[in-house]
Design an enzyme around this catalytic site. Structure first.
Site, PDB file in Angstrom:
ATOM      1  N   HIS A 102      32.948  39.756  39.933  1.00 47.28           N
ATOM      2  CA  HIS A 102      31.926  40.514  40.915  1.00 47.28           C
ATOM      3  C   HIS A 102      32.702  41.747  41.593  1.00 47.28           C
ATOM      4  CE1 HIS A 102      28.514  39.310  43.840  1.00 47.28           C
ATOM      5  NE2 HIS A 102      28.561  40.749  43.595  1.00 47.28           N
ATOM      6  N   GLU A 115      30.350  31.163  42.181  1.00 49.11           N
ATOM      7  CA  GLU A 115      31.700  32.100  42.206  1.00 49.11           C
ATOM      8  C   GLU A 115      32.452  31.309  43.185  1.00 49.11           C
ATOM      9  OE1 GLU A 115      30.127  36.077  43.185  1.00 49.11           O
ATOM     10  OE2 GLU A 115      28.640  36.227  41.269  1.00 49.11           O
ATOM     11  N   ARG A 131      22.820  39.916  40.612  1.00 53.82           N
ATOM     12  CA  ARG A 131      23.420  38.711  41.133  1.00 53.82           C
ATOM     13  C   ARG A 131      23.213  37.663  40.203  1.00 53.82           C
ATOM     14  NH1 ARG A 131      25.126  41.298  44.461  1.00 53.82           N
ATOM     15  NH2 ARG A 131      24.984  41.285  46.648  1.00 53.82           N
TER      16      ARG A 131
END
Length: 309
Positions: free
Chosen positions: A281, A262, A233
């Site tokens: 991601h 993000e 993360r």
């Protein structure tokens, strides 16, 4: 009104199978339209999300019939688990569904960064021939350090060992007498792992205890020339400190799939940093893993709603 609402992308065959037992609304654009998502909660008994849909108290208040949240993945930091528990709403991660994808991603990053030659295409096509500069290192015999030793990290350890790597791990939540330590060196202290590892891969959730776990001090402790890979993360790594470490060439490289914010913006502290590979991601997202986690989630939701499983 639908029994099940899906707000992000999912394998369509799995969705069609779920429709045999439930009324389903599948709209992957809802994740980008919060107002429309919040207005869609009437009668919904199960909500299926990935990592971008915020399942918070505001949303739960607008989904009064909600009984389950199916998570197309394993990270739960976008879901208020405590609020769900208070409302007796089951939170259902697709445990194990993306293990292979993440493990392969990490190993690929290690190979690319240690060898150093794979990103040379523009220079070679421009007529350069930098063979000596791109000599790089073999991975066999190198030490992989795993921060966190859950299911994905254990699968990664096995694969790395098959490639001739030494593996050590740090996880204070895995007891010292756990059988998992029989094949992997246990680092009681994080600093010990950082000092010894040629590549460090992060496999911990984001919490108050892990936010900026890899900060300037931790990066300085890492072995000179070593690598950092984060598929866990954003927020676990202090990005400003990482950028400084890469610019100073203390680290040999880094591969980040997750970030504090993000998507990134053009003025990110990581912009223009050499030795960095950045991806959006996607470490756990392949065609195969998308199928697996979709079917796992369909089965989880069926069980939670008491329909055919």
């Amino acid at each position: 009104m639908s029994d099940v609402l899906i707000s992000e992308f999912m394998d369509e065959a799995a969705v069609a199978d779920l429709e045999r037992d439930c009324s389903v609304t599948f709209d992957a654009t809802l994740v980008d339209d919060r107002a429309r998502l919040l207005s869609s909660g009437a009668g919904v008994r199960a909500l299926i999300v990935r990592n971008r849909t915020r399942v918070d108290r505001e949303l739960l208040a607008r989904f009064p019939d909600l009984r389950a949240v199916g998570r197309l993945g394993v990270g739960l930091d976008n879901i208020d688990v405590d609020a769900c528990r208070e409302s007796d709403i089951a939170v259902l991660p697709a445990t194990g569904g993306n293990t292979v994808s993440v493990a392969e991603y990490v190993l690929t990053g290690i190979f690319m960064l240690r060898r150093g030659a794979y990103l040379s295409t523009p220079r070679v096509l421009a007529g350069e021939w930098p063979r000596q500069a791109l000599m790089g290192h073999e991975t066999q015999g190198a030490t992989l350090g795993l921060v966190g030793f859950g299911g994905i990290a254990r699968d990664l350890a096995r694969r790395a060992q098959c490639l001739g790597m030494q593996v050590m791990a740090h996880d204070p939540f895995v007891p010292a007498d756990d059988a998992a330590w029989q094949t992997v060196e246990r680092a009681e202290r994080l600093a010990t792992l950082l000092e010894k590892a040629d590549a460090v891969s992060l496999h911990v959730p984001l919490s108050e205890g892990t936010r900026h776990l890899i900060d300037g001090e931790a990066l300085a402790t890492m072995k000179p020339g070593s690598l950092l890979i984060n598929t866990a993360r954003g927020g676990i790594v202090d990005e400003r400190a990482l950028a400084a470490s890469l610019r100073d060439r203390h680290l040999g490289g880094a591969m980040l799939d997750v970030f504090e914010e993000e998507p990134l913006t053009a003025d990110s502290v990581l912009s223009g940093v050499e030795g960095l590979i950045a991806t959006p991601h996607i470490a756990g997202v392949t065609h195969e893993s998308n199928e697996r986690i979709s079917w796992i989630t369909v089965d989880n939701v069926r069980r939670a709603l008491g329909v055919r499983a």
